[in-house]
Design an enzyme around this catalytic site. Structure first.
Site, PDB file in Angstrom:
ATOM      1  N   LYS A   1     -13.200   0.641 -14.064  1.00  0.00           N
ATOM      2  CA  LYS A   1     -13.622  -0.680 -13.590  1.00  0.00           C
ATOM      3  C   LYS A   1     -14.127  -1.555 -14.734  1.00  0.00           C
ATOM      4  CE  LYS A   1     -12.452  -0.170  -9.279  1.00  0.00           C
ATOM      5  NZ  LYS A   1     -11.368  -0.984  -8.700  1.00  0.00           N
TER       6      LYS A   1
ATOM      7  N   ASP B   1       0.867  -1.187   0.000  1.00  0.00           N
ATOM      8  CA  ASP B   1       0.000   0.000   0.000  1.00  0.00           C
ATOM      9  C   ASP B   1       0.903   1.237   0.000  1.00  0.00           C
ATOM     10  OD1 ASP B   1      -3.269   0.196   0.782  1.00  0.00           O
ATOM     11  OD2 ASP B   1      -2.125   2.069   0.977  1.00  0.00           O
TER      12      ASP B   1
ATOM     13  N   TYR C   1     -14.199   6.472 -12.782  1.00  0.00           N
ATOM     14  CA  TYR C   1     -14.232   5.228 -11.996  1.00  0.00           C
ATOM     15  C   TYR C   1     -14.926   4.111 -12.776  1.00  0.00           C
ATOM     16  CZ  TYR C   1     -14.837   2.136  -7.934  1.00  0.00           C
ATOM     17  OH  TYR C   1     -14.793   1.062  -7.074  1.00  0.00           O
TER      18      TYR C   1
ATOM     19  N   ASN D   1      -5.936  -5.176  -5.793  1.00  0.00           N
ATOM     20  CA  ASN D   1      -7.109  -4.608  -5.140  1.00  0.00           C
ATOM     21  C   ASN D   1      -7.028  -3.089  -4.929  1.00  0.00           C
ATOM     22  OD1 ASN D   1      -9.446  -4.759  -3.064  1.00  0.00           O
ATOM     23  ND2 ASN D   1      -7.734  -4.001  -1.838  1.00  0.00           N
TER      24      ASN D   1
HETATM   25  P1  NAD Z   1      -9.857   2.073   0.444  1.00  0.00           P
HETATM   26  O1  NAD Z   1      -9.686   3.460  -0.033  1.00  0.00           O
HETATM   27  O2  NAD Z   1     -10.176   1.807   1.869  1.00  0.00           O
HETATM   28  O3  NAD Z   1      -8.584   1.198   0.058  1.00  0.00           O
HETATM   29  C1  NAD Z   1      -7.852   1.393  -1.114  1.00  0.00           C
HETATM   30  C2  NAD Z   1      -6.380   1.285  -0.752  1.00  0.00           C
HETATM   31  O4  NAD Z   1      -5.609   1.434  -1.942  1.00  0.00           O
HETATM   32  C3  NAD Z   1      -5.937   2.393   0.223  1.00  0.00           C
HETATM   33  O5  NAD Z   1      -5.331   1.813   1.363  1.00  0.00           O
HETATM   34  C4  NAD Z   1      -4.961   3.213  -0.596  1.00  0.00           C
HETATM   35  O6  NAD Z   1      -3.901   3.752   0.188  1.00  0.00           O
HETATM   36  C5  NAD Z   1      -4.463   2.204  -1.612  1.00  0.00           C
HETATM   37  N1  NAD Z   1      -3.947   2.860  -2.813  1.00  0.00           N
HETATM   38  C6  NAD Z   1      -4.580   3.789  -3.574  1.00  0.00           C
HETATM   39  N2  NAD Z   1      -3.762   4.185  -4.565  1.00  0.00           N
HETATM   40  C7  NAD Z   1      -2.596   3.504  -4.421  1.00  0.00           C
HETATM   41  C8  NAD Z   1      -1.373   3.498  -5.123  1.00  0.00           C
HETATM   42  N3  NAD Z   1      -1.171   4.270  -6.197  1.00  0.00           N
HETATM   43  N4  NAD Z   1      -0.399   2.656  -4.705  1.00  0.00           N
HETATM   44  C9  NAD Z   1      -0.584   1.872  -3.627  1.00  0.00           C
HETATM   45  N5  NAD Z   1      -1.729   1.840  -2.909  1.00  0.00           N
HETATM   46  C10 NAD Z   1      -2.716   2.650  -3.314  1.00  0.00           C
HETATM   47  O7  NAD Z   1     -10.979   1.412  -0.494  1.00  0.00           O
HETATM   48  P2  NAD Z   1     -11.613  -0.051  -0.462  1.00  0.00           P
HETATM   49  O8  NAD Z   1     -13.051   0.117  -0.282  1.00  0.00           O
HETATM   50  O9  NAD Z   1     -10.867  -0.966   0.436  1.00  0.00           O
HETATM   51  O10 NAD Z   1     -11.352  -0.437  -2.002  1.00  0.00           O
HETATM   52  C11 NAD Z   1     -10.549  -1.533  -2.414  1.00  0.00           C
HETATM   53  C12 NAD Z   1     -10.899  -1.849  -3.854  1.00  0.00           C
HETATM   54  O11 NAD Z   1     -12.273  -2.213  -3.921  1.00  0.00           O
HETATM   55  C13 NAD Z   1     -10.731  -0.686  -4.835  1.00  0.00           C
HETATM   56  O12 NAD Z   1     -10.205  -1.160  -6.045  1.00  0.00           O
HETATM   57  C14 NAD Z   1     -12.148  -0.196  -5.030  1.00  0.00           C
HETATM   58  O13 NAD Z   1     -12.328   0.466  -6.254  1.00  0.00           O
HETATM   59  C15 NAD Z   1     -12.909  -1.498  -4.960  1.00  0.00           C
HETATM   60  N6  NAD Z   1     -14.323  -1.386  -4.638  1.00  0.00           N
HETATM   61  C16 NAD Z   1     -14.707  -0.708  -3.523  1.00  0.00           C
HETATM   62  C17 NAD Z   1     -16.057  -0.591  -3.229  1.00  0.00           C
HETATM   63  C18 NAD Z   1     -16.534   0.179  -2.023  1.00  0.00           C
HETATM   64  O14 NAD Z   1     -17.729   0.451  -1.937  1.00  0.00           O
HETATM   65  N7  NAD Z   1     -15.670   0.542  -1.087  1.00  0.00           N
HETATM   66  C19 NAD Z   1     -17.008  -1.178  -4.079  1.00  0.00           C
HETATM   67  C20 NAD Z   1     -16.576  -1.875  -5.196  1.00  0.00           C
HETATM   68  C21 NAD Z   1     -15.222  -1.969  -5.469  1.00  0.00           C
END
Ligand code: NAD
Length: 256
Positions: free
Chosen positions: A159, A37, A155, A88
């Site tokens: 996706k 991360d 976004y 992820n």
């Molecule tokens: P989150 O923001 O809590 O976690 C995302 C993590 O990615 C963060 O810890 C961030 O620091 C890290 N990150 C972002 N850019 C980065 C980079 N360039 N290099 C390294 N790390 C990086 O969000 P989440 O809800 O845990 O999301 C995880 C995944 O699930 C994402 O791909 C998101 O699009 C997808 N998703 C989330 C949801 C939702 O409702 N939260 C729904 C569908 C899909």
């Protein structure tokens, strides 16, 4: 609970809400994990929680090719090989803006972090997975990878792009017994959804949430543990003949 025993897994976005839950579940199932991360403090807390026997952490930018190559190699150096990649990490981008309102910088940033990163993860993990005789790449897409939505254009575009990327990789890597699938969660009870709700209705986030909830047959957001369980299925040998597919965890949202 040994569904991932002897498996080495790289998890990106490990400090996020979904990544942390997946890391906990994977370790509880016997995996060794490389936690990646860009957020050093949350990553450090997670490493303390999971313990250094089963986990190692790397602060890295998933869109930087050298850094991706380095953290994939670390799995081999530290734990002796690589079996699973959970690609992820992701960002929400400009929520609440129409396509006309987005800047080039905003659009490019989302595509770089959400799409280029996954391509790089596939590119740099495939030789290592092949060397182990196969493996599993799990890509976190979204229901936004399957259906459109207004005011979340970068976004949604990113996706959807992951669906094509995962299917292409699945076809190219099947001969090497490397499976590639996407997990497509609906809105998750998480920090990212708070950010998106704020983008849609900054004056009152609960308004946006109410509107989103009304589109979900189950009437609630997905829990992070429900997403992590799907990731575990796809990471483990339980999904040995599954590749090139999308796995929804959405409470029926896309069924309507
Ligand atoms: P989150 O923001 O809590 O976690 C995302 C993590 O990615 C963060 O810890 C961030 O620091 C890290 N990150 C972002 N850019 C980065 C980079 N360039 N290099 C390294 N790390 C990086 O969000 P989440 O809800 O845990 O999301 C995880 C995944 O699930 C994402 O791909 C998101 O699009 C997808 N998703 C989330 C949801 C939702 O409702 N939260 C729904 C569908 C899909």
């Amino acid at each position: 609970m040994n569904r991932l025993s002897n498996k080495v897994c790289v998890i990106t976005g490990a400090a996020g809400d979904i990544g942390r839950e997946a890391a906990r579940l994977f370790v509880s199932e016997g995996a060794h994990v490389v936690l990646v991360d860009r957020d050093p403090s949350t990553l450090a807390k997670l490493l303390t929680e999971l313990g250094s026997t089963h986990a190692v952490s790397v602060v890295a930018d998933v869109s930087n090719e050298q850094e991706v190559s380095d953290f994939m190699s670390l799995a081999v150096k530290h734990f002796g090989g690589l079996d699973v990649v959970l690609a992820n990490a992701g960002i929400a981008g400009p929520a609440g803006k129409t396509l006309e309102q987005c800047s080039v910088e905003e659009f490019d940033q989302v595509m770089t972090v959400n799409v280029r990163s996954v391509w790089l993860a596939i590119k740099h993990s495939a030789p290592l997975l092949r060397a182990r005789g196969g493996g599993s790449i799990v890509v976190t897409s979204s229901i936004a990878g399957l259906v459109g939505a207004g005011k979340a254009g970068p976004y949604v575009t990113s996706k959807h792009a992951l669906m094509g990327l995962a299917k292409t990789a699945a076809v190219e890597l099947a001969r090497d017994k490397i499976r590639v699938n996407t997990v497509n969660p609906g809105p998750v009870e998480s920090r990212m959804m708070r950010e998106i709700e704020h983008g849609f209705t900054p004056e009152d986030e609960s308004k946006a949430k109410k509107g989103i909830l009304s589109t979900i047959p189950y009437g609630r957001y997905v829990r992070t543990d429900e997403v992590a369980k799907m990731m575990l299925f796809l990471a483990s040998d339980d999904s040995s003949f599954c590749t090139g597919s999308a796995y929804l965890v959405d409470g029926g949202l896309v069924a309507i």
